[in-house]
Design a protein around this motif. Sequence first.
Motif, PDB file in Angstrom:
ATOM      1  N   ASN A 175       0.821  -1.229   0.000  1.00  0.00           N
ATOM      2  CA  ASN A 175       0.000   0.000   0.000  1.00  0.00           C
ATOM      3  C   ASN A 175       0.848   1.269   0.000  1.00  0.00           C
ATOM      4  N   ILE A 176       1.950   1.214  -0.749  1.00  0.00           N
ATOM      5  CA  ILE A 176       2.823   2.376  -0.881  1.00  0.00           C
ATOM      6  C   ILE A 176       2.646   2.981  -2.264  1.00  0.00           C
ATOM      7  N   LEU A 177       2.361   4.253  -2.299  1.00  0.00           N
ATOM      8  CA  LEU A 177       2.252   5.006  -3.543  1.00  0.00           C
ATOM      9  C   LEU A 177       3.527   5.822  -3.720  1.00  0.00           C
ATOM     10  N   HIS A 178       4.272   5.549  -4.790  1.00  0.00           N
ATOM     11  CA  HIS A 178       5.476   6.340  -5.047  1.00  0.00           C
ATOM     12  C   HIS A 178       5.088   7.722  -5.543  1.00  0.00           C
ATOM     13  N   ASN A 179       4.170   7.766  -6.473  1.00  0.00           N
ATOM     14  CA  ASN A 179       3.567   9.008  -6.963  1.00  0.00           C
ATOM     15  C   ASN A 179       4.491   9.852  -7.835  1.00  0.00           C
ATOM     16  N   ALA A 180       5.590   9.271  -8.293  1.00  0.00           N
ATOM     17  CA  ALA A 180       6.465  10.014  -9.200  1.00  0.00           C
ATOM     18  C   ALA A 180       7.346   9.038  -9.980  1.00  0.00           C
ATOM     19  N   ILE A 181       6.760   7.959 -10.468  1.00  0.00           N
ATOM     20  CA  ILE A 181       7.526   6.997 -11.253  1.00  0.00           C
ATOM     21  C   ILE A 181       7.682   7.541 -12.665  1.00  0.00           C
ATOM     22  N   HIS A 182       8.892   7.897 -13.019  1.00  0.00           N
ATOM     23  CA  HIS A 182       9.173   8.371 -14.377  1.00  0.00           C
ATOM     24  C   HIS A 182      10.666   8.222 -14.654  1.00  0.00           C
ATOM     25  N   ILE A 183      11.092   8.595 -15.849  1.00  0.00           N
ATOM     26  CA  ILE A 183      12.470   8.342 -16.288  1.00  0.00           C
ATOM     27  C   ILE A 183      13.503   9.140 -15.500  1.00  0.00           C
TER      28      ILE A 183
ATOM     29  N   HIS B 248       3.547   6.336   6.778  1.00  0.00           N
ATOM     30  CA  HIS B 248       3.787   7.756   6.537  1.00  0.00           C
ATOM     31  C   HIS B 248       2.730   8.305   5.579  1.00  0.00           C
ATOM     32  N   PRO B 249       1.492   8.430   6.061  1.00  0.00           N
ATOM     33  CA  PRO B 249       0.418   8.950   5.203  1.00  0.00           C
ATOM     34  C   PRO B 249       0.611  10.440   4.938  1.00  0.00           C
ATOM     35  N   TYR B 250      -0.117  10.953   3.954  1.00  0.00           N
ATOM     36  CA  TYR B 250      -0.083  12.386   3.702  1.00  0.00           C
ATOM     37  C   TYR B 250      -0.690  13.128   4.885  1.00  0.00           C
ATOM     38  N   GLU B 251      -0.104  14.266   5.211  1.00  0.00           N
ATOM     39  CA  GLU B 251      -0.640  15.071   6.311  1.00  0.00           C
ATOM     40  C   GLU B 251      -1.946  15.748   5.892  1.00  0.00           C
ATOM     41  N   ASN B 252      -2.038  16.097   4.626  1.00  0.00           N
ATOM     42  CA  ASN B 252      -3.251  16.717   4.110  1.00  0.00           C
ATOM     43  C   ASN B 252      -4.319  15.635   3.925  1.00  0.00           C
ATOM     44  N   GLU B 253      -5.427  15.754   4.615  1.00  0.00           N
ATOM     45  CA  GLU B 253      -6.465  14.720   4.568  1.00  0.00           C
ATOM     46  C   GLU B 253      -7.051  14.554   3.166  1.00  0.00           C
ATOM     47  N   ASP B 254      -7.127  15.645   2.423  1.00  0.00           N
ATOM     48  CA  ASP B 254      -7.666  15.567   1.071  1.00  0.00           C
ATOM     49  C   ASP B 254      -6.730  14.766   0.168  1.00  0.00           C
ATOM     50  N   TYR B 255      -5.419  14.989   0.295  1.00  0.00           N
ATOM     51  CA  TYR B 255      -4.443  14.210  -0.463  1.00  0.00           C
ATOM     52  C   TYR B 255      -4.559  12.730  -0.118  1.00  0.00           C
TER      53      TYR B 255
ATOM     54  N   ARG C 260      -7.072  11.087   1.047  1.00  0.00           N
ATOM     55  CA  ARG C 260      -8.327  10.512   0.580  1.00  0.00           C
ATOM     56  C   ARG C 260      -8.266  10.144  -0.899  1.00  0.00           C
ATOM     57  N   HIS C 261      -7.558  10.948  -1.687  1.00  0.00           N
ATOM     58  CA  HIS C 261      -7.492  10.711  -3.124  1.00  0.00           C
ATOM     59  C   HIS C 261      -6.323   9.805  -3.531  1.00  0.00           C
ATOM     60  N   ALA C 262      -5.422   9.499  -2.599  1.00  0.00           N
ATOM     61  CA  ALA C 262      -4.247   8.685  -2.927  1.00  0.00           C
ATOM     62  C   ALA C 262      -4.632   7.329  -3.486  1.00  0.00           C
ATOM     63  N   VAL C 263      -5.710   6.747  -2.966  1.00  0.00           N
ATOM     64  CA  VAL C 263      -6.129   5.417  -3.411  1.00  0.00           C
ATOM     65  C   VAL C 263      -6.448   5.404  -4.907  1.00  0.00           C
ATOM     66  N   ASP C 264      -6.824   6.538  -5.470  1.00  0.00           N
ATOM     67  CA  ASP C 264      -7.172   6.601  -6.887  1.00  0.00           C
ATOM     68  C   ASP C 264      -5.951   6.702  -7.793  1.00  0.00           C
ATOM     69  N   LEU C 265      -4.766   6.844  -7.220  1.00  0.00           N
ATOM     70  CA  LEU C 265      -3.563   7.098  -8.016  1.00  0.00           C
ATOM     71  C   LEU C 265      -2.706   5.851  -8.235  1.00  0.00           C
ATOM     72  N   PHE C 266      -3.027   4.759  -7.543  1.00  0.00           N
ATOM     73  CA  PHE C 266      -2.171   3.580  -7.626  1.00  0.00           C
ATOM     74  C   PHE C 266      -2.104   3.014  -9.048  1.00  0.00           C
ATOM     75  N   GLU C 267      -3.256   2.872  -9.688  1.00  0.00           N
ATOM     76  CA  GLU C 267      -3.285   2.145 -10.957  1.00  0.00           C
ATOM     77  C   GLU C 267      -2.567   2.893 -12.085  1.00  0.00           C
ATOM     78  N   ARG C 268      -2.514   4.205 -11.998  1.00  0.00           N
ATOM     79  CA  ARG C 268      -1.809   4.929 -13.056  1.00  0.00           C
ATOM     80  C   ARG C 268      -0.303   4.650 -13.033  1.00  0.00           C
ATOM     81  N   GLU C 269       0.208   4.161 -11.880  1.00  0.00           N
ATOM     82  CA  GLU C 269       1.635   3.850 -11.811  1.00  0.00           C
ATOM     83  C   GLU C 269       1.993   2.653 -12.699  1.00  0.00           C
ATOM     84  N   ILE C 270       0.999   1.845 -13.051  1.00  0.00           N
ATOM     85  CA  ILE C 270       1.245   0.765 -14.015  1.00  0.00           C
ATOM     86  C   ILE C 270       1.640   1.373 -15.360  1.00  0.00           C
ATOM     87  N   ILE C 271       0.889   2.379 -15.787  1.00  0.00           N
ATOM     88  CA  ILE C 271       1.177   3.043 -17.059  1.00  0.00           C
ATOM     89  C   ILE C 271       2.490   3.806 -16.978  1.00  0.00           C
TER      90      ILE C 271
END
Length: 274
Positions: free
Chosen positions: A177-185, A205-212, A214-225
């Motif tokens: 359940n770790i989101l890197h959130n910046a996988i690129h070259i 180490h979750p985001y301190e901003n609650e809004d961030y 909450r939306h983190a779960v939606d960002l995992f799958e794009r890391e495949i691309i």
Amino acid sequence: MKNGEPLLYPYILSKSGDVTIHNISPCHGRSFIVDQRGQREFVVTKGNGLNYSSSTFLNTREMGDDTWGLLLRKDAERDFLLGNEISSLGIKTNKMEAVIELEADIELPTNKIVHPVLLQYTVECPYRIEDCAFMPQRTLWEEVMRWERLNERGYEMAYLIAADVLIHNLRILHDNNILHNAIHIGNYTWALELLDFELACSPKHPYENEDYQRHAVDLFEREIIHTYVVINYIAGCLQEVVDFKVLDKLFNRYGFDLNAYSVNIERKGPHNLQ
């Protein structure tokens, strides 16, 4: 090293400086090589200032305190903590050494004063995947040939060796359940070390901003691309042609079924491209 502690390099760029640091690519933005302890141990500091401008720092006002060339303490600490956590899972990363706050005042356009902070770490290879255009070809292939120790599946193409490592890394991240959130070259080295964790989050180490958060779960799958894009770029640098069917099967082997994201196209007639 001194008494087991790493030697620190508390420097920012200055026209009157008397310490030499090395800029191997403008793609690195705010990171420099400050020392080489051995053939495969390069010391890097991040946050020293810009390596592609005559200005040390540039603030374009749209990001608040975030400033080009500068590293804020909260980002340096997140990078350090997440990097160590991800390394402990068996993913090859940079080796964190220190977060260093400098005794200097940086006045931002908002009149706010911040202290520059550096993140110091070591890597086996100072060149990142995006640095291909700035690398000697001999150096690039020396790095690639080191991948052979990872080649247990008998891949014929070098890019598939890298692909196996990168997709395996992604599997480990997502299983924990770790989101890197910046996988690129820019965040993989040619030694296949994963870098840059200041945008990452984990259950520890979750985001301190609650809004961030909450939306983190939606960002995992794009890391495949994102991982797919890095692999394509590696193949291009090596002048290898990607077999997408083979690569898709490799993703599937690690539990990433790209068919699950396919979009159906309803064809209602011929369409001519002008």
